[in-house]
Motif scaffolding. Sequence first.
Motif, mmCIF file in Angstrom:
data_model
loop_
_atom_site.group_PDB
_atom_site.id
_atom_site.type_symbol
_atom_site.label_atom_id
_atom_site.label_comp_id
_atom_site.label_asym_id
_atom_site.label_seq_id
_atom_site.Cartn_x
_atom_site.Cartn_y
_atom_site.Cartn_z
ATOM 1 N N LEU A 11 0.851 -1.177 -0.149
ATOM 2 C CA LEU A 11 0.115 0.147 -0.027
ATOM 3 C C LEU A 11 0.962 1.239 -0.027
ATOM 4 C CD1 LEU A 11 -2.828 1.542 0.307
ATOM 5 C CD2 LEU A 11 -2.334 1.084 2.919
ATOM 6 N N PHE A 12 2.019 1.180 0.865
ATOM 7 C CA PHE A 12 2.672 2.434 0.818
ATOM 8 C C PHE A 12 3.543 2.658 -0.493
ATOM 9 C CE2 PHE A 12 3.418 1.381 5.670
ATOM 10 C CZ PHE A 12 2.234 2.229 5.976
ATOM 11 N N ALA A 13 3.810 1.427 -1.065
ATOM 12 C CA ALA A 13 4.424 1.717 -2.513
ATOM 13 C C ALA A 13 3.597 2.137 -3.450
ATOM 14 C CB ALA A 13 4.954 0.263 -2.897
ATOM 15 N N ALA A 14 2.103 1.560 -3.446
ATOM 16 C CA ALA A 14 1.315 2.616 -4.377
ATOM 17 C C ALA A 14 1.025 3.720 -3.993
ATOM 18 C CB ALA A 14 0.038 1.497 -4.182
ATOM 19 N N VAL A 15 0.889 4.335 -2.694
ATOM 20 C CA VAL A 15 0.780 5.703 -2.513
ATOM 21 C C VAL A 15 2.061 6.383 -2.774
ATOM 22 C CG1 VAL A 15 0.439 7.459 -0.350
ATOM 23 C CG2 VAL A 15 -0.869 5.242 -0.444
ATOM 24 N N SER A 16 3.106 5.859 -2.946
ATOM 25 C CA SER A 16 4.318 6.550 -3.033
ATOM 26 C C SER A 16 4.483 6.803 -4.719
ATOM 27 C CB SER A 16 5.565 5.575 -2.792
ATOM 28 O OG SER A 16 5.867 5.509 -1.560
ATOM 29 N N ASN A 60 8.903 -8.437 -0.679
ATOM 30 C CA ASN A 60 8.191 -7.376 0.305
ATOM 31 C C ASN A 60 8.990 -6.616 1.287
ATOM 32 O OD1 ASN A 60 5.284 -6.786 1.174
ATOM 33 N ND2 ASN A 60 5.843 -8.061 2.951
ATOM 34 N N GLU A 61 10.249 -7.345 1.570
ATOM 35 C CA GLU A 61 11.246 -6.547 2.511
ATOM 36 C C GLU A 61 11.931 -5.811 1.890
ATOM 37 O OE1 GLU A 61 13.305 -9.592 4.783
ATOM 38 O OE2 GLU A 61 11.486 -10.797 5.432
ATOM 39 N N LEU A 62 11.922 -5.519 0.510
ATOM 40 C CA LEU A 62 12.847 -4.360 -0.092
ATOM 41 C C LEU A 62 11.967 -3.278 -0.453
ATOM 42 C CD1 LEU A 62 14.902 -6.655 -2.632
ATOM 43 C CD2 LEU A 62 15.541 -5.603 -0.302
ATOM 44 N N LEU A 63 10.475 -3.234 -0.262
ATOM 45 C CA LEU A 63 9.761 -2.399 -0.400
ATOM 46 C C LEU A 63 9.967 -0.843 0.289
ATOM 47 C CD1 LEU A 63 6.175 -4.107 -1.003
ATOM 48 C CD2 LEU A 63 7.819 -3.167 -2.834
ATOM 49 N N PRO A 64 10.462 -1.070 1.443
ATOM 50 C CA PRO A 64 10.647 0.524 1.897
ATOM 51 C C PRO A 64 11.894 0.965 1.254
ATOM 52 C CG PRO A 64 10.734 -1.505 3.795
ATOM 53 C CD PRO A 64 10.705 -1.980 2.336
ATOM 54 N N VAL A 65 12.962 0.365 0.759
ATOM 55 C CA VAL A 65 14.007 1.105 -0.123
ATOM 56 C C VAL A 65 13.149 1.520 -1.400
ATOM 57 C CG1 VAL A 65 15.825 0.989 -1.368
ATOM 58 C CG2 VAL A 65 15.574 -0.294 0.884
ATOM 59 N N TYR A 66 12.252 1.090 -2.087
ATOM 60 C CA TYR A 66 11.667 1.248 -3.121
ATOM 61 C C TYR A 66 10.864 2.448 -2.824
ATOM 62 C CZ TYR A 66 8.166 1.589 -6.964
ATOM 63 O OH TYR A 66 7.579 2.012 -7.950
ATOM 64 N N CYS A 67 10.063 2.462 -1.720
ATOM 65 C CA CYS A 67 9.365 3.803 -1.355
ATOM 66 C C CYS A 67 10.103 5.002 -1.026
ATOM 67 C CB CYS A 67 8.479 3.440 -0.113
ATOM 68 S SG CYS A 67 7.177 2.150 -0.450
#
Length: 129
Positions: A11-16, A60-67
């Motif tokens: 969800l955070f990635a989509a919002v980003s 899924n654990e790499l999504l914080p860096v993507y965001c």
Amino acid sequence: MLEKSSPLWWLFAAVSVVLYLAVFLPGMVNRWQMIWVSCGPVAGFLATVAFSVHYDSPLNELLPVYCGGILGIALGIVGHWKAMRAFMTWRAENPGKPDDEGPGVPWMLQVAFTLPIFLGGAFWYMNAS
């Protein structure tokens, strides 16, 4: 603290991505610029997927860096819409000229600060969790 394996990161990635597009698209003056800018989140996601596959780590654990990367770039533009639009208009009218001959790009300094801060925070978060 939210776990790095939480499904909320999707969800955070989509919002980003939505915020990135909301910041960039109004500054583009033609269709090709809009397409080019829209490829940024896709390219970043493909790089994240490639890293995940190559190092056998959960996507899924790499999504914080993507965001962090997407938001760092987007927030580097905030407040510079007029200058970005002026530059993109010049770019569309002068396709063969080097960028340094056009109007200044004041947002680059802001991007140079926001991107490392957001990426650094994302890497810290991933290592602290």
